[in-house]
Design a protein around this motif. Sequence first.
Motif, PDB file in Angstrom:
ATOM      1  N   SER A   1      87.729  84.410  85.382  1.00 24.01           N
ATOM      2  CA  SER A   1      87.371  84.586  86.788  1.00 24.01           C
ATOM      3  C   SER A   1      85.977  85.176  86.931  1.00 24.01           C
ATOM      4  N   LEU A   2      85.599  86.033  85.982  1.00 24.09           N
ATOM      5  CA  LEU A   2      84.238  86.581  86.016  1.00 24.09           C
ATOM      6  C   LEU A   2      83.213  85.472  85.875  1.00 24.09           C
ATOM      7  N   GLY A   3      83.457  84.542  84.959  1.00 27.89           N
ATOM      8  CA  GLY A   3      82.538  83.425  84.794  1.00 27.89           C
ATOM      9  C   GLY A   3      82.429  82.576  86.047  1.00 27.89           C
ATOM     10  N   TYR A   4      83.553  82.400  86.743  1.00 29.82           N
ATOM     11  CA  TYR A   4      83.527  81.638  87.997  1.00 29.82           C
ATOM     12  C   TYR A   4      82.634  82.332  89.014  1.00 29.82           C
ATOM     13  N   ARG A   5      82.755  83.664  89.105  1.00 30.00           N
ATOM     14  CA  ARG A   5      81.931  84.400  90.062  1.00 30.00           C
ATOM     15  C   ARG A   5      80.456  84.317  89.682  1.00 30.00           C
ATOM     16  N   LEU A   6      80.172  84.403  88.391  1.00 28.72           N
ATOM     17  CA  LEU A   6      78.777  84.326  87.961  1.00 28.72           C
ATOM     18  C   LEU A   6      78.192  82.951  88.259  1.00 28.72           C
ATOM     19  N   ARG A   7      78.958  81.906  88.014  1.00 28.48           N
ATOM     20  CA  ARG A   7      78.476  80.550  88.310  1.00 28.48           C
ATOM     21  C   ARG A   7      78.305  80.343  89.806  1.00 28.48           C
ATOM     22  N   ALA A   8      79.190  80.935  90.595  1.00 29.23           N
ATOM     23  CA  ALA A   8      79.072  80.821  92.050  1.00 29.23           C
ATOM     24  C   ALA A   8      77.797  81.498  92.541  1.00 29.23           C
ATOM     25  N   VAL A   9      77.488  82.654  91.978  1.00 28.68           N
ATOM     26  CA  VAL A   9      76.252  83.343  92.345  1.00 28.68           C
ATOM     27  C   VAL A   9      75.044  82.510  91.936  1.00 28.68           C
ATOM     28  N   GLY A  10      75.121  81.881  90.763  1.00 25.99           N
ATOM     29  CA  GLY A  10      74.015  81.054  90.315  1.00 25.99           C
ATOM     30  C   GLY A  10      73.802  79.827  91.173  1.00 25.99           C
TER      31      GLY A  10
ATOM     32  N   THR B   1      78.923  85.500 101.040  1.00 24.29           N
ATOM     33  CA  THR B   1      79.783  85.230 102.189  1.00 24.29           C
ATOM     34  C   THR B   1      81.247  85.120 101.764  1.00 24.29           C
ATOM     35  N   ALA B   2      81.478  84.617 100.555  1.00 18.77           N
ATOM     36  CA  ALA B   2      82.847  84.477 100.048  1.00 18.77           C
ATOM     37  C   ALA B   2      83.419  85.782  99.526  1.00 18.77           C
ATOM     38  N   GLY B   3      82.646  86.853  99.599  1.00 15.09           N
ATOM     39  CA  GLY B   3      83.157  88.154  99.187  1.00 15.09           C
ATOM     40  C   GLY B   3      82.776  88.584  97.790  1.00 15.09           C
TER      41      GLY B   3
ATOM     42  N   ASP C   1      71.194  78.852 106.463  1.00 15.47           N
ATOM     43  CA  ASP C   1      70.871  80.053 105.709  1.00 15.47           C
ATOM     44  C   ASP C   1      71.601  80.100 104.380  1.00 15.47           C
ATOM     45  N   ASN C   2      72.765  79.417 104.331  1.00 15.90           N
ATOM     46  CA  ASN C   2      73.552  79.425 103.105  1.00 15.90           C
ATOM     47  C   ASN C   2      73.055  78.428 102.075  1.00 15.90           C
ATOM     48  N   GLN C   3      72.141  77.539 102.472  1.00 16.58           N
ATOM     49  CA  GLN C   3      71.659  76.523 101.551  1.00 16.58           C
ATOM     50  C   GLN C   3      70.649  77.124 100.582  1.00 16.58           C
ATOM     51  N   PRO C   4      70.713  76.753  99.304  1.00 14.57           N
ATOM     52  CA  PRO C   4      69.752  77.289  98.351  1.00 14.57           C
ATOM     53  C   PRO C   4      68.342  76.804  98.655  1.00 14.57           C
ATOM     54  N   SER C   5      67.352  77.619  98.285  1.00 11.16           N
ATOM     55  CA  SER C   5      65.966  77.273  98.545  1.00 11.16           C
ATOM     56  C   SER C   5      65.538  76.106  97.664  1.00 11.16           C
TER      57      SER C   5
END
Length: 411
Positions: free
Chosen positions: A258-267, A275-277, A5-9
């Motif tokens: 850190s914001l950029g890291y979160r945005l890249r993680a979402v992408g 799942t990582a919060g 389920d965690n794998q991207p489509s």
Amino acid sequence: MSTADNQPSRWHQAFRAITTGNGLIAVLSVVLALIAGSILIAVTDDGVRAAAGYFFARPGDTFVAIWEAASGAYVALFQGAIYNTNASTFAAGIKPLTESLKFATPLIAAGLGVGLAFRAGLFNIGGQGQMLMAAAAAGYVGAYMDLPVGLHLVVAIVAGVIAGGLWAGIAGLLKAKTGAHEVILTIMLNNIAFYLLAWMLATQGILQAPGSSNPKTAAMADTARLPQLLGSGFGLHAGVILAIVAVIFTWWLLERSSLGYRLRAVGENPDAARTAGINVGRSYVTVMLIAGGLVGIAGVTQVLGTVPTGFGGDIDAGMGFDAITVALLGRSTPIGILFAGLLFGAFKAGGFWMQAAEQVPNEVVLVVQSLIVLFIAAPPLVRAVFGLPQADGRRKNKKQKKSRSKKEVSA
């Protein structure tokens, strides 16, 4: 939640591959597009068609005509975009380069807004609407507000950036709260912005110039105009500095914050990021606000730099959609978008010169730009044309299989 389920489509993986792939493919895509453009130039050239009429009698004339048509067009493109070798002075010779920089300025800023959204997994095709709203806000401040020197320009720029950001933020908010697809949202917002600006330009007391019946604003106040960097004889204005600052900011945001890291993680994988919060919905809103602000810089530079005498409903000049091409060619990286914007700015400036000097239709330049996108979206085709190994290393595997089979035969 399972690992599957965690794998991207599959579609998400394709989207990521197109927007952040190998930079070499981007360069080779430009080369292929220029080659295809040479064919189109030859087909539309009168001299080539005349020589082709007696091809079997003297085939060499046709090939000479093709070379002269293609080389003449690209020389004219260079002279109109980089340096005019026929100019009598250095200032006149370098003017085409300043025009390329002027055209590239809004493309870089808008491309950054599109590319930043790409990195967060969103397809922001609302550049047109964001530019129009930014232009409306900056134009109102610049034309109809009386502020001190220095403060007036700053307020106009900030107003445009905020308007672009808020307009894009609408799509981010609806995406986060309802799950609506951002492509549909931004398309609808483009249409709303277009007709909203048309209404404001036709209404006295909002944007329409006082005493005029034309759908156009009054001229921007002198205190709200972007300074000309090289004097009145050149079109290059301080907007190019804003674009460079935007490139630096976007690079810092994506690579050092850190914001950029979160945005890249979402992408990369929104499910894994959740799942990582990481608050995925908040990330969507945040990235669209920032992306819209970056696109807003493009609208600001158009209003306060390129057309300070007033603007109409065509102020975006299609750059909201050209920004998608710039972001794709730049692989959604700030530095890549900078160079892609410069290239397309050169295409725009040189295309007019090529049309005037060589009678090459300006539409050929548009076709070349479209072909660049086509080839970027098809990396396997580019790799196959230039004999490069595929991304999965299939060519290497074939060679290994051949070597194994030879060893087995010799054994």
